[in-house]
Design an enzyme around this catalytic site. Structure first.
Site, PDB file in Angstrom:
ATOM      1  N   ASP A  45       0.851  -1.238   0.070  1.00 25.84           N
ATOM      2  CA  ASP A  45       0.043  -0.001   0.114  1.00 25.84           C
ATOM      3  C   ASP A  45       0.691   1.352   0.111  1.00 25.84           C
ATOM      4  OD1 ASP A  45      -2.497   1.468   0.494  1.00 25.84           O
ATOM      5  OD2 ASP A  45      -1.435   1.779   2.428  1.00 25.84           O
ATOM      6  N   ASP A  80      -0.201   5.211   0.572  1.00 28.18           N
ATOM      7  CA  ASP A  80      -0.456   6.396   1.794  1.00 28.18           C
ATOM      8  C   ASP A  80      -0.641   5.556   3.166  1.00 28.18           C
ATOM      9  OD1 ASP A  80      -0.767   8.015  -0.206  1.00 28.18           O
ATOM     10  OD2 ASP A  80      -2.903   8.170  -0.383  1.00 28.18           O
ATOM     11  N   ASP A  99      -1.693  -0.573   5.983  1.00 29.53           N
ATOM     12  CA  ASP A  99      -2.013   0.041   7.142  1.00 29.53           C
ATOM     13  C   ASP A  99      -3.552   0.135   7.632  1.00 29.53           C
ATOM     14  OD1 ASP A  99      -2.334   2.082   5.351  1.00 29.53           O
ATOM     15  OD2 ASP A  99      -2.544   3.700   6.671  1.00 29.53           O
TER      16      ASP A  99
HETATM   17 MG   LIG Z   1      -3.060   3.295   3.315  1.00 30.14          MG
END
Ligand SMILES: [Mg+2]
Length: 259
Positions: free
Chosen positions: A12, A14, A198
């Site tokens: 991932d 961001d 995240d």
């Molecule tokens: Mg993310």
């Protein structure tokens, strides 16, 4: 020195490889360099558009690698993979949802580049690239939880599903990061897969990979305990973003490719 293990890393962006606030990946550069030396595939997997991902791949020396765009509803960099473009259909379906619900969803297609820029911290030019969409529609939800459930039901009647990422509620025709990941695995045939993420929209990807890393993100609620954490297949970083990413990937590389 390289050994023959073929490792594919799905990450991932961001809040994971990119810092939540600055979008910088500098702190992860040592681990990225090491992955390059070991000729590992690094597959960016993000809500970002193909236009945005191609620029990032160029800056990260990852050009030509596959990438999962718009949360896996699109895939780039694999020969022979065709993702039908669906953005116009999505926007049309949004207009079929009852106005009382529709009014609570403000998608990128409802915003100016300046709006997207101030929401995301992207420059107006980068915000325009984020609005160059082919497969999915991120937006902000301003209604309550109960209305949100009704909104989901109304969209589902048209085959549209919604996923919550770190910042946005993203509508698509349902292909997820894990679905797109399966395509990449079939094409690359790695010996081992590692995934890093995240947010809730990374969970399937983390569970699908042989090894998973949940990168700490103090900006949103902790992810619930995942099945793979009990047997140590999935670990959590203490440090957020690229700092945690760098430490976790280096530790895994120490085990897989001792230098
Ligand atoms: Mg993310």
């Amino acid at each position: 020195m390289t050994n023959s293990l073929k490792l594919a890393v799905f990450t991932d962006l961001d809040g994971t490889l990119l810092d939540h606030d600055t979008y910088s990946w500098d702190a992860a550069q040592p681990a990225l360099d090491r992955l390059a030396r070991q000729q590992c595939s690094v597959i960016l997997a993000s809500s970002k558009t193909a236009a945005e991902i191609l620029l990032l791949q160029d800056s990260m020396a990852l050009s030509g690698q596959p990438a999962l765009v718009e949360n896996g509803s699109g895939l780039i960099g694999l020969v022979g993979t065709h993702s039908p473009r669906t953005y116009t259909a999505l926007r049309e379906i949004l207009d079929l949802v009852p106005q009382t619900l529709r009014a609570h969803f403000r998608g990128f297609g409802d915003m100016s580049a300046e709006d997207v820029s101030s929401l995301t911290g992207l420059s107006p030019k980068a915000a325009a690239l984020a609005q160059t969409r082919d497969y999915s529609e991120p937006g902000l939800w301003s209604g309550g939880e109960e209305e949100l459930r009704t909104f989901y039901t109304a969209l589902a009647q048209h085959g549209v599903s919604a996923q919550r990422g770190g910042r946005f509620l993203t509508l698509s025709f349902g292909r997820t990061k894990a679905d797109a990941m399966t395509h990449v695995i079939h094409a690359l045939k790695p010996d081992l897969t590692l995934a890093l993420g995240d947010a809730p929209n990374d969970v399937e990807m983390l569970e699908r990979a042989d090894l998973g890393v949940i990168v700490a993100n103090p900006h949103h609620a902790l992810l619930p305990m995942l099945a793979g954490e009990r047997d140590g297949r999935i670990i959590r970083t203490r440090d957020p973003g690229p700092v945690g990413w760098n430490i976790a990937v280096n530790e895994i590389l120490d085990r897989l490719f001792p230098e």
